[in-house]
Scaffold this motif. Structure first.
Motif, PDB file in Angstrom:
ATOM      1  N   LYS A  24      36.516  18.921  56.975  1.00 15.09           N
ATOM      2  CA  LYS A  24      37.051  20.282  56.989  1.00 15.09           C
ATOM      3  C   LYS A  24      36.831  20.999  58.317  1.00 15.09           C
ATOM      4  O   LYS A  24      36.581  22.202  58.349  1.00 15.09           O
ATOM      5  CB  LYS A  24      36.468  21.116  55.834  1.00 15.09           C
ATOM      6  N   THR A  33      38.492  22.759  61.264  1.00 10.22           N
ATOM      7  CA  THR A  33      39.824  23.357  61.290  1.00 10.22           C
ATOM      8  C   THR A  33      40.314  23.571  62.723  1.00 10.22           C
ATOM      9  O   THR A  33      39.527  23.868  63.625  1.00 10.22           O
ATOM     10  CB  THR A  33      39.842  24.704  60.537  1.00 10.22           C
ATOM     11  N   MET A  73      44.914  19.853  54.858  1.00  4.28           N
ATOM     12  CA  MET A  73      45.576  20.990  54.221  1.00  4.28           C
ATOM     13  C   MET A  73      45.833  22.063  55.275  1.00  4.28           C
ATOM     14  O   MET A  73      45.013  22.261  56.167  1.00  4.28           O
ATOM     15  CB  MET A  73      44.646  21.528  53.153  1.00  4.28           C
ATOM     16  N   ILE A  74      46.979  22.750  55.173  1.00  4.15           N
ATOM     17  CA  ILE A  74      47.233  23.803  56.151  1.00  4.15           C
ATOM     18  C   ILE A  74      47.014  25.176  55.533  1.00  4.15           C
ATOM     19  O   ILE A  74      46.925  25.316  54.319  1.00  4.15           O
ATOM     20  CB  ILE A  74      48.649  23.700  56.769  1.00  4.15           C
ATOM     21  N   GLY A  75      46.908  26.166  56.382  1.00  2.00           N
ATOM     22  CA  GLY A  75      46.664  27.532  55.929  1.00  2.00           C
ATOM     23  C   GLY A  75      46.506  28.408  57.150  1.00  2.00           C
ATOM     24  O   GLY A  75      46.998  28.069  58.233  1.00  2.00           O
ATOM     25  N   ASP A  76      45.827  29.539  56.991  1.00  6.23           N
ATOM     26  CA  ASP A  76      45.601  30.369  58.168  1.00  6.23           C
ATOM     27  C   ASP A  76      44.193  30.955  58.140  1.00  6.23           C
ATOM     28  O   ASP A  76      43.563  31.048  57.091  1.00  6.23           O
ATOM     29  CB  ASP A  76      46.632  31.500  58.262  1.00  6.23           C
ATOM     30  N   HIS A  77      43.695  31.289  59.322  1.00  4.88           N
ATOM     31  CA  HIS A  77      42.415  31.974  59.462  1.00  4.88           C
ATOM     32  C   HIS A  77      42.671  33.203  60.320  1.00  4.88           C
ATOM     33  O   HIS A  77      43.075  33.074  61.475  1.00  4.88           O
ATOM     34  CB  HIS A  77      41.393  31.049  60.122  1.00  4.88           C
ATOM     35  N   ASN A  78      42.466  34.372  59.725  1.00  6.69           N
ATOM     36  CA  ASN A  78      42.767  35.628  60.410  1.00  6.69           C
ATOM     37  C   ASN A  78      44.158  35.608  61.041  1.00  6.69           C
ATOM     38  O   ASN A  78      44.344  36.049  62.176  1.00  6.69           O
ATOM     39  CB  ASN A  78      41.731  35.915  61.507  1.00  6.69           C
ATOM     40  N   GLY A  79      45.095  35.039  60.329  1.00  7.81           N
ATOM     41  CA  GLY A  79      46.468  35.047  60.818  1.00  7.81           C
ATOM     42  C   GLY A  79      46.826  33.878  61.720  1.00  7.81           C
ATOM     43  O   GLY A  79      47.986  33.677  62.035  1.00  7.81           O
ATOM     44  N   GLY A 122      52.828  21.351  53.986  1.00  4.19           N
ATOM     45  CA  GLY A 122      51.877  20.253  54.163  1.00  4.19           C
ATOM     46  C   GLY A 122      52.278  19.438  55.381  1.00  4.19           C
ATOM     47  O   GLY A 122      53.195  19.817  56.119  1.00  4.19           O
ATOM     48  N   LYS A 170      46.519  27.096  60.737  1.00  2.00           N
ATOM     49  CA  LYS A 170      45.534  26.059  61.045  1.00  2.00           C
ATOM     50  C   LYS A 170      45.711  24.870  60.130  1.00  2.00           C
ATOM     51  O   LYS A 170      46.373  24.952  59.094  1.00  2.00           O
ATOM     52  CB  LYS A 170      44.130  26.623  60.865  1.00  2.00           C
ATOM     53  N   ALA A 213      43.137  21.838  58.262  1.00  2.00           N
ATOM     54  CA  ALA A 213      41.747  21.435  58.009  1.00  2.00           C
ATOM     55  C   ALA A 213      41.691  19.922  57.893  1.00  2.00           C
ATOM     56  O   ALA A 213      42.396  19.331  57.081  1.00  2.00           O
ATOM     57  CB  ALA A 213      41.240  22.081  56.721  1.00  2.00           C
TER      58      ALA A 213
END
Lengths: 125, 839
Positions: free
Chosen positions: A89, A91, A73-79, A32, A82, A84
């Motif tokens: 939202k 990103t 919030m963090i995460g990934d998009h196609n690796g 986070g 990113k 948000a």
């Protein structure tokens, strides 16, 4: 407001002149973000445990110019790692700052290094 | 590098730039754009949404930096007043000159104001730009303050009806005044106009047809319309929407050829009488016509770009003027030769249903083989299919009337049969000229893998949006034809549905997001879609609060409050059933005062405290908890309120004690996590003062017990709850509700409210009754037990937060300073404060 935006400029590792000592590693949530104050700048710092990487960006969301990105919030998009924005939202790539789901201006990114369990952020000045 | 100067920054002028940017030769040119409005090009087609709360920025066609990023010079608030064709220069109102190699006129049109005596009076407006709308809105406010309420719109065409609706939304009584004997005279026949008139009169607008205005009454400001037939209409405001006039002044002055009734004459290459000057959009006179729709304007932009960059695209001699829109909540569409202007011998087939307000007409060639045009009022769901049949000359069914009557009997499949049977060059999106071939191709060549991807790379559906259902159908059909399963996975990280994830987490007993992701994800790292979803599932299954693993919670759940416009938060304590003691009421006021919060009674009749900064949140909660309040969960996908009426204790009509039961139910389900927010209502009698049938669950006291309703919804898609069980006692209500809510929480899709869930449940309400009441699946006891666990394990999240130093760390704005966010600015409003408006 426009002038606030111009205060944030992407800093490349090779251009770092100042390593600012931000806080202890423990001050940041796992997978986070949290916000760091440096002079009159607000920097969002993310501890991406799953990638074993740290990222820093401006805290300012370029969509509505509010200081909120560190709460996203963090995460990934196609690796691509990113964050948000919590407002609508939008990103942004944590690597390049690019807006991944729209055509907003890219956000500024900053180098991060960890030494002795302490987080340092790199600035040009 | 050649210079292209574009005069006009409207929708078509912008589209010209957009199309130029993607041209291979773009780098050989420099674009310079002049717009006389103060802002960048915006979507004028959806202008009336400005009154629905959209800002100029929302309507903008591009981001603020788009022009800069593409190296285009944009000059706003700058009017070009002179063209020097010999020197190839233009000059603005200040006299600055710019040279060009090619000049593109995209000056558009202005509102046509007929020369009626008195149109210069105060209170007369046109409906064209954002500034016009702002002026109209301000005047309407002034009128209302003086108790004046009547406003007329001159013109019953497309735009006039839009304007009338806008005027109505400003709180005035709207009158539509039309010279012709029918509404939308250029598109509709008498039957269609009658139906449209009936529909919009139902909505409270008044229609006056065959009325010619002689002059406007009033001294300084308008007081009424005086008609030629000696009658009059008393109004306090007039919006003129009587058509458009092409803006050709600057073209005329430099000697370009213009039409006798205005408009810059162009050939099929969109060239004016000067081969270096092009005209596109509503200022251009092509085929002796001014085309007042955006789709032909976009096509003209494309042709001009191609011509300038050395291509040879041309505009066709005949241009399709089909149009579909949602007008004042009424669907209206016309396509092809709807009024039989070609005067051919045709068969006209009409379907009219006055009760439902539906009128449909199609014109079919005498041999029954071709669809020539048609009109749809009240239900235009078949527009896309009919339009495809018309534009592609597809053979009609044996009985052409089936096209508008629907196939009676049988399974009622789509008119077109299979969308994939359309020819590849069938135009699906006419705003952006996207063909079926391009949509399917985007998937076949791997550019896109879902609808969003197709829209992203083809731009289909980004204009009026009418073609979106067909784009979705084509996308899914193409995926299917390639053997790709259409996923109902929650996002790119999970191919599983929410329901599957529920079962997996339950059976495997996972308590951490990473466990689920590592064992069942696709190798990625999660995102803002799957994280909060799994957080919600784990909260439901493990009876946890949102505090457990807070980095996977949506922002509101992470900070246990609602993030508002300027990044501050609002706080809503629970007030079960809406019952509150004077002491608690005073406490709320005192706490709000102490932290300088804006206060408001919410739509769900609780009290909302706005403007709290992150670091203030725990302090406010502490004060609230000390006064007997607890978290209202107004931030979560969880139970919000159970609204109650006064009930039999006080009300002289009351059949039962709605307040006590409402409090009991609200306390029972507080804090549970669901696919979406849940609201309840309990009314003490059939007068239904709690509006219980607009809620996810609703109770109405009747003789002999409660009537239970389920699946109601307010919000964007209102829906009445359906009667589920009659005359049941309190205990049975709770039993059914436990089962109903738990079944919903287990099986609904992410962010699906009960209404939508119930609607899509196979077998419908009867099936639901079999599961809940008759226990057909044998899961009733499980559902009850799961709910019981949740009820028994309730904990107040705010109390958890203020008692745990680890959690408290979350609420400092900075991790390295105690300072607050200095970026937040409040401005005063009605004796309270509000965030500074967004720019």
């Amino acid at each position: 407001m426009e002038e606030i935006l111009t205060k944030y400029k992407t800093t490349r590792l090779e251009d770092v002149k100042v390593w600012f000592k931000a806080a202890s590693v423990n001050a940041f949530p796992k997978d986070g973000g949290a916000c760091v104050k440096y002079k009159d700048l607000q920097i969002a710092v993310f501890n991406f445990i799953r990638l074993n990487k740290w990222y820093a960006t401006q805290n300012l969301s370029p969509e509505k110019n509010e200081m909120v990105l560190s709460r996203g919030m963090i995460g990934d998009h196609n690796g691509v790692p990113k964050v948000a924005c919590p407002l609508h939202k939008k990103t942004f790539s944590l690597e390049t700052g690019e807006n991944l789901n729209g055509n907003l201006t890219a956000i500024a990114t900053y180098p991060v290094k960890i030494e002795d369990d302490t987080v340092f952020i790199g600035f040009e000045e | 590098m050649k210079k292209v100067v574009i005069i006009g920054n409207g929708m078509v002028g912008y589209k010209f730039c957009e199309k130029f940017v993607v041209s291979e030769k773009f780098t050989d040119y420099k674009l310079i754009v002049f717009g006389e409005e103060p802002r960048r090009a915006y979507d004028r087609v959806h202008l009336s949404e400005f009154y629905d709360g959209k800002t100029a920025e929302d309507l903008s066609m591009s981001s603020a930096n788009w022009y800069k990023d593409n190296n285009i010079d944009l000059h706003t608030s700058e009017m070009i007043t002179e063209i020097n064709r010999e020197n190839k220069t233009v000059a603005n109102h200040r006299g600055d000159t710019y040279t060009y190699d090619y000049l593109v006129l995209a000056t558009g049109s202005s509102a046509f104001v007929p020369p009626i005596q008195g149109v210069d009076k105060e209170g007369v407006f046109v409906y064209r730009t954002i500034e016009d709308l702002e002026a109209t809105e301000a005047y309407a406010k002034k009128l209302k303050a003086q108790g004046k309420t009547e406003a007329a719109v001159l013109g019953g065409g497309l735009l006039g009806l839009e304007a009338a609706n806008a005027v109505k939304n400003l709180g005035l009584n709207a009158h539509v005044v039309e010279f012709a004997p029918r509404l939308m005279p250029r598109q509709l026949d008498k039957g269609a106009s009658d139906m449209l008139q009936a529909k919009i009169e139902d909505l409270g607008l008044k229609v006056h047809l065959s009325k010619q205005t002689q002059f406007l009454q009033g001294e300084k400001s308008i007081e009424g319309l005086q008609y030629v037939d000696d009658t009059e209409l008393k109004v306090d405001m007039l919006v003129v929407s009587a058509g458009i006039r092409p803006r050709d002044e600057v073209a005329k002055e430099c000697g370009l050829e213009v039409g006798t009734r205005g408009g810059i004459i162009v050939n099929q290459k969109m060239q004016t009488s000067d081969e270096n000057i092009y005209a596109i959009g509503e200022c251009a006179l092509l085929n002796k016509m001014i085309y007042g729709l955006v789709a032909p304007g976009y096509d003209m932009a494309e042709v001009a770009v191609q011509q300038i960059t050395g291509g040879n695209a041309e505009m066709p001699e005949s241009i399709d003027m089909s149009t579909q829109l949602k007008l004042i909540g009424t669907e209206v569409a016309s396509f092809g030769d709807a009024l039989n202007e070609a005067k051919e011998v045709i068969d006209e087939i009409t379907y009219e249903n006055k009760r439902k307000g539906i009128y449909k007409k199609i014109n079919v060639s005498k041999d029954g083989k071709k669809l020539l045009g048609g009109i749809l009022i009240g239900d235009s769901s078949d527009y896309n299919s009919l339009f495809q049949i018309y534009i592609n000359g597809i053979k009609l069914p044996e009985e052409p009337e089936d096209l508008i009557l629907g196939s009676r009997g049988g399974d009622g499949g789509g008119l077109l049969g299979n969308v994939m049977d359309l020819p590849d060059d069938a135009q699906i999106c006419s705003c952006e000229s996207v063909t079926k071939g391009q949509i399917c191709g985007a998937i076949e060549n791997g550019e896109a893998t879902d609808v969003a991807g197709v829209i992203g790379c083809t731009k289909a559906g980004t204009g009026c949006g009418g073609c979106k259902p067909m784009v979705t159908d084509l996308t899914n059909a193409t995926l299917k034809s390639l053997g790709i399963e259409i996923k109902d996975g929650v996002c790119e990280h999970f191919e599983l549905s929410r329901q599957d994830l529920y079962k997996i987490i339950q059976v495997k007993g996972y308590t951490k997001f990473d466990e689920v992701l590592d064992n069942h994800g696709n190798g990625g790292h999660g995102c803002e879609l799957c994280k909060p979803l799994i957080a919600s599932l784990m909260a439901t299954i493990n009876a946890d609060t949102a505090n457990k693993e807070y980095a996977i919670q949506d922002s509101n759940d992470r900070f246990l409050a609602n993030i508002q416009r300027n990044g501050t938060y609002s706080v809503v304590p629970r007030v079960p059933g809406g019952e509150i003691t004077p002491d608690k009421l005073i406490a709320l006021g005192e706490i709000a005062k102490k932290y300088d919060l804006y206060t408001k009674v919410t739509g769900g009749v609780r009290i909302d405290l706005f403007g709290a900064t992150l670091n203030q949140l725990p302090l406010i909660w502490k004060d609230l908890i000390n006064n007997g309040f607890e978290s209202g969960h107004a931030y979560g996908k969880s139970l919000r309120t159970v609204k109650t009426c006064v009930g039999s204790t006080w009300c002289r009509y009351g059949m039962d004690e709605s307040v006590s039961f409402g409090i009991e139910l609200e306390n029972r389900y507080r804090g549970i996590r669901a696919p979406h927010k849940i609201k309840g209502g309990v009314s003490g009698c059939i007068r239904e003062c709690a509006e219980a049938r607009g809620k996810d669950f609703g109770l109405i006291a009747v003789e002999g017990g409660w009537n239970l309703y389920v699946g109601g919804n307010g919000g964007a898609t209102p829906r009445h709850a359906e009667l589920f069980a009659e005359q049941i006692d309190n205990e049975t209500v709770i039993k059914y509700l436990d089962r109903y809510l738990m079944f919903y929480m287990r099986t609904a899709k992410p962010l699906q409210r009960t209404a939508a869930w119930q609607e899509r449940l196979e077998g419908g309400l009867d099936y639901l009754k079999e599961v809940i009441i008759d226990d057909k699946l044998g899961i009733a006891m499980d559902l009850e037990n799961e709910m019981k666990t949740l009820v028994n394990k309730f904990e107040c999240e705010w109390t958890q937060a203020i008692n745990d130093p680890e959690i408290m760390k979350r609420f400092n704005h900075f991790v390295n300073s105690d300072e607050e966010d200095d970026n937040i600015v409040f401005v005063p409003m009605r004796e309270q404060k509000m965030p500074e408006p967004w720019k």
